[in-house]
Design an enzyme around this catalytic site. Structure first.
Site: not given
Ligand code: MG
Ligand code: NAI
Length: 336
Positions: A124, A172, A205, A229, A233
């Site tokens: 980001y 990763k 993963d 992020d 969630d």
């Molecule tokens: Mg989010």
């Protein structure tokens, strides 16, 4: 003590959940001055800017900021989410997202983890371009030693403060060898400063799978921006979903607190959105300000409502947002 709190309601259900939270905060015997600022898509439509300078000034001149949510339309060229800009502008490098079981059948039991997500760089970075007449798109993933070190150290310190024994570094590095590889190498160095805490590392993963399979194994998780992020969630779904997920964006000098959810356009104006995530964001804000007793009481008052099945529909209850808020306010009054 008196505090200046900058309030950024934003778009969609943001203003609704924020208003309910302010009503809850006003129940506390603390002197809070609320200073409102504009942010988001509605603000962009009105002023041509989704994060005006006056808003930055208000955040700068406050002791802490409470943010609702914003709508980010994907199809306006050069429009970038103002919350990302706010995080980068104030170097709010740690995005802290606690995830704890609630006394409700919707929640899996035994979960008590804190996800710490790097908040200013990674994928980001907002460094994107297109080539080949729009047929090739590139986003830069930027990981720096400085950015990694400060958020990883923050995560270890949170573990220490909460008497937690383990930090899981999620990466990763087998594929993104340079970027997340650097993050992992820095973590191995920082871990040496905390001999009392065990560091383990896990590939992202596998972590996504382990969160579903055995979430009780985690205490503090620290990871890069996009992984955090997504994983946060996912983790929130284990305990009742986005109606509860809360977060703090914390840097050296500023703290911005927010529910994890977005502007949920389909709920706007229906008095249906669960304000609990924003209540818990306010709890984190009070902790940040050093008001630990009132922070705990907000959580306790809310958990009492949830335990009694007095919740909004997303948690299986039948109350609307305002009714739920009033139950929590009454519980809080009894506890003061
Ligand atoms: Mg989010
Ligand atoms: P969203 O979080 O707004 O909603 C997804 C779904 O989660 C909703 O449809 C609803 O079923 C549930 N939900 C969310 N908040 C809830 C609440 N308080 N109570 C009960 N249920 C709730 O995510 P979505 O639909 O992907 O994005 C909508 C807009 O929000 C987009 O413009 C997106 O860019 C923006 N967004 C903003 C964020 C922020 O301001 N930090 C974060 C995520 C999305």
């Amino acid at each position: 003590m008196s505090y200046k709190i900058c309030i950024l309601p934003g778009d969609g259900i943001g203003p609704e959940v924020v208003e309910n939270t302010i009503n809850l905060l006003k129940t506390l015997p603390i002197d809070l001055e609320f200073i409102y600022g504009d942010i988001g898509y509605d603000c962009y439509v009105k002023t041509g800017n989704s994060l005006p300078n006056e808003t930055l000034e208000k955040v700068k001149n406050s002791d802490a900021t409470l943010f609702g949510a914003v709508t980010t339309p994907p199809n306006i060229p050069n429009y970038s989410s103002p919350i990302l800009r706010l995080r980068q502008h104030f170097e709010l490098y740690a995005n802290v997202r606690p995830c704890k079981s609630i006394p409700n059948k919707i929640s899996r039991p035994g979960i008590n983890l804190i996800m710490v997500r790097e908040n200013t760089e990674g994928l980001y970075s907002r460094s994107e371009r297109v080539e080949d007449e729009g047929n090739r798109a590139i986003t830069e993933m930027i990981i720096t030693r400085k950015g990694s070190e400060r958020v990883i150290r923050y995560a270890f310190n949170i573990a220490k403060k909460n008497n937690m024994k383990k930090v899981t570094v999620v990466h990763k590095a087998n594929v993104l060898r340079e970027t997340t590889g650097l993050f992992l190498r820095v973590a191995q160095e920082v871990a040496k400063e905390f001999p009392q805490i065990v560091m383990e590392d896990m590939i992202v993963d596998n972590c996504a799978m382990q969160l579903i399979k055995k979430p009780e194994q985690f205490e503090v998780i620290v990871t890069t921006n996009m992984f955090g992020d997504i994983l946060s969630d996912e983790a929130s779904a284990l305990i009742g979903g986005l109606g509860l997920a809360n977060s703090g964006n914390i840097g050296e000098n500023y703290g911005v607190f927010e529910p994890v959810h977005g502007s949920a356009p389909k709920y706007v104006g229906l008095n249906k959105a669960n304000p609990a995530a924003t209540f818990l964001a306010a709890k984190l804000m009070l902790e940040y300000l050093g008001e630990n007793r009132y922070a705990k009481l907000i959580e306790k008052a809310m958990l009492k409502a949830i335990k009694n099945n007095q919740t909004t529909k997303d948690l299986g209850g039948s109350l609307n947002s305002i009714e739920f808020t009033n139950v929590v306010i009454n519980n809080l009054k009894e506890m003061l």
